[in-house]
Design an enzyme around this catalytic site. Structure first.
Site, PDB file in Angstrom:
ATOM      1  CB  THR A 182     -10.455  12.370  17.865  1.00  0.00           C
ATOM      2  OG1 THR A 182     -11.297  13.379  18.420  1.00  0.00           O
ATOM      3  CG2 THR A 182      -9.795  12.915  16.609  1.00  0.00           C
ATOM      4  CG  PHE A 196     -19.049  14.208  19.394  1.00  0.00           C
ATOM      5  CD1 PHE A 196     -18.579  15.416  18.911  1.00  0.00           C
ATOM      6  CD2 PHE A 196     -18.407  13.641  20.480  1.00  0.00           C
ATOM      7  CE1 PHE A 196     -17.481  16.046  19.490  1.00  0.00           C
ATOM      8  CE2 PHE A 196     -17.318  14.254  21.069  1.00  0.00           C
ATOM      9  CZ  PHE A 196     -16.844  15.461  20.569  1.00  0.00           C
ATOM     10  CE  LYS A 197     -14.413  14.039  19.802  1.00  0.00           C
ATOM     11  NZ  LYS A 197     -13.156  13.505  20.283  1.00  0.00           N
ATOM     12  CG  ASP A 198     -18.229   8.439  13.454  1.00  0.00           C
ATOM     13  OD1 ASP A 198     -17.067   8.264  13.071  1.00  0.00           O
ATOM     14  OD2 ASP A 198     -18.850   7.620  14.161  1.00  0.00           O
ATOM     15  CG  LEU A 231     -13.192  13.371  12.371  1.00  0.00           C
ATOM     16  CD1 LEU A 231     -12.475  12.446  13.325  1.00  0.00           C
ATOM     17  CD2 LEU A 231     -12.201  14.357  11.769  1.00  0.00           C
TER      18      LEU A 231
END
Length: 459
Positions: free
Chosen positions: A141, A108-110, A113
């Site tokens: 992350t 989910f960090k994509d 970011l």
């Protein structure tokens, strides 16, 4: 839109200052001066259209809408699903999965970011400056930040991960990137140690200024902002007339905080369920009103192996009536004693909107197995924590519950195979991950050692 520090002792900044600065000079986290109303989009629209509408008030007036749209479209073109963050029914009990793992690093960090890297590069080009992004990661992350920064003209990135405490896939997604602007550091300690090293480096003003340090952890407001969108789109897809509840596996409180921000903007949310693993500081805090650090224990869901949940500070800022000095005093007490108590009245406010559930490794494996047997799906351990937590909290059966599926099961193949007998396969673009050379430097858990390394590498 202006941004204030949660600790109240530095002047407001614009979006560009919060974006590039990351951490406020007084050690606080930037928060927007107000929570803008969100169009809840009762009809299903393109994810990127919703994103532009959500972001526009937060970035105004620094980024024109047409330029913002171009950045957003480019960021989410990197995802392999046309809906970016699709929702699927999980079973007939009112549960749905919000799949947040369709980006390039499968987590989910994509979502945040891929946007954040482009926003930072744009702002640095406007200033004709270069910056160093310093990131602490509990697993996901780091690779997402590297993917967002690799090869960018204006950014260097240094990622700190806890040695031996991330999965092999997570580690290799970071350490096999061979780019001149990317550096990986394995810290002899846990995630909280990595996070403390980042904060200590930001607190070293001469070094911070020389490196032009910036952050991509969820201490950066833009990370939280970007995650607000999938709460809006998933609610519209599942319950366009509301309400809806969310179950969020989280250790740092940033992911669930984004949902809370959406609620401040008008999204009809009944309840947030916070799923914790054996490192259950958030579940204990929600249950008792006392946040107290315990030792970090390795688990099957390593991205949540955290005891210092940084984004709670943004929520405390609102909980304490936006009183920066009180927040600063509370955080100083927490730093000194490992404990703070928000008091009964504030605890009741927390309990009115949040539930906390602890899901240990045994229960995590059981949930992975149960989902596979019932639905034929493979889910990663973090997602399993979220599903188990959602099932554990009695709620109105007429209110749909959305579980955030935060990572692809192939990022944690050992746990998934242990539970189901099926080993998930990496997507084609990562199929040769274990054949690639690694590039990583081991360092002691010591701010002086890290400072020497950064000076030698980047100055």
């Amino acid at each position: 839109m202006r941004y204030l520090s949660t600790r109240g002792s530095c002047p407001p900044v614009g979006f560009d200052g919060a974006l590039i600065g990351g951490l406020a000079p007084d050690g606080g986290l930037y928060v927007p001066e107000e929570w803008p109303a969100i169009d809840v989009h009762p009809s299903v629209e393109r994810y990127t259209d919703v994103a532009v509408d959500v972001f526009a008030p937060y970035v105004s007036p620094g980024i024109a809408r047409d330029e913002l749209r171009a950045i957003v479209e480019e960021a989410y073109a990197t995802f392999d699903h046309p809906d970016v963050c699709p929702v699927r029914p999980l079973d007939d009990a009112g549960l749905h999965l919000l799949e947040l793992f369709h980006g390039p690093t499968l987590a989910f960090k994509d979502v945040a970011l891929q946007l954040l890297g482009r926003l930072m590069d744009r702002e640095l080009a406007r200033r004709d400056e270069r910056a160093t992004v310093l990131v602490a990661t509990s697993g996901d992350t780091g690779s997402a930040a590297i993917e967002a920064c690799r090869g960018r003209e204006r950014l260097d990135i240094v990622v700190l991960h806890p040695a031996g405490r991330v999965s092999d896939v997570q580690r290799r997604q970071m350490t096999t990137v061979d780019e001149p602007n990317v550096r990986n550091v394995a810290v002899d300690g846990d995630f909280d140690a990595c996070q403390d090293l980042v904060k200590a480096t930001f607190a070293d003003a001469p070094l911070r200024d020389a490196l032009r340090l910036s952050a991509m952890n969820s201490i950066n407001w833009a990370r939280v902002m970007a995650q607000v969108v999938y709460y809006v789109t998933s609610a519209a897809a599942v319950a366009p007339d509301g309400p809806v509840s969310f179950s969020v596996p989280t250790g740092n409180f940033g992911n669930v905080l984004a949902g809370w921000v959406a609620k401040q903007g008008g999204l009809d949310v009944d309840r947030f369920v916070v799923g914790s693993n054996r490192n259950d500081i958030l579940a204990r805090w929600i249950d008792t009103g006392v946040m107290q650090v315990d030792g970090v224990e390795p688990s099957l869901s390593p991205s949540m192996d955290i005891q210092v949940s940084s984004n709670v500070e943004r929520y405390l800022w609102e909980l304490y009536g936006r009183n920066g000095s009180t927040v600063a005093e509370t955080m100083a007490t927490f730093r000194a004693t490992g404990r703070f108590d928000i008091g009964e009245a504030r605890h009741q406010r927390v309990r009115s909107g949040f539930s906390g559930v602890r899901v240990d490794d045994e229960a995590t494996l059981a949930e992975i197995r149960r989902v596979h047997e019932a639905d034929g799906l493979l889910v990663d351990p973090h997602t399993a924590v979220g599903i188990a937590a959602a099932r554990a909290v009695p709620m109105d059966p007429d209110i749909p519950r959305i579980v955030l599926a935060t990572a692809h099961p192939a990022k944690f193949p050992d746990a998934v195979e242990s539970a189901t007998g099926v080993r998930p396969v990496l997507p084609d673009h990562l199929a040769d991950l274990f054949d690639r050379d690694e590039h990583v430097v081991p360092l002691a858990n010591d701010p002086a050692v890290l400072a020497d390394y950064l000076r030698a590498e980047l100055l």
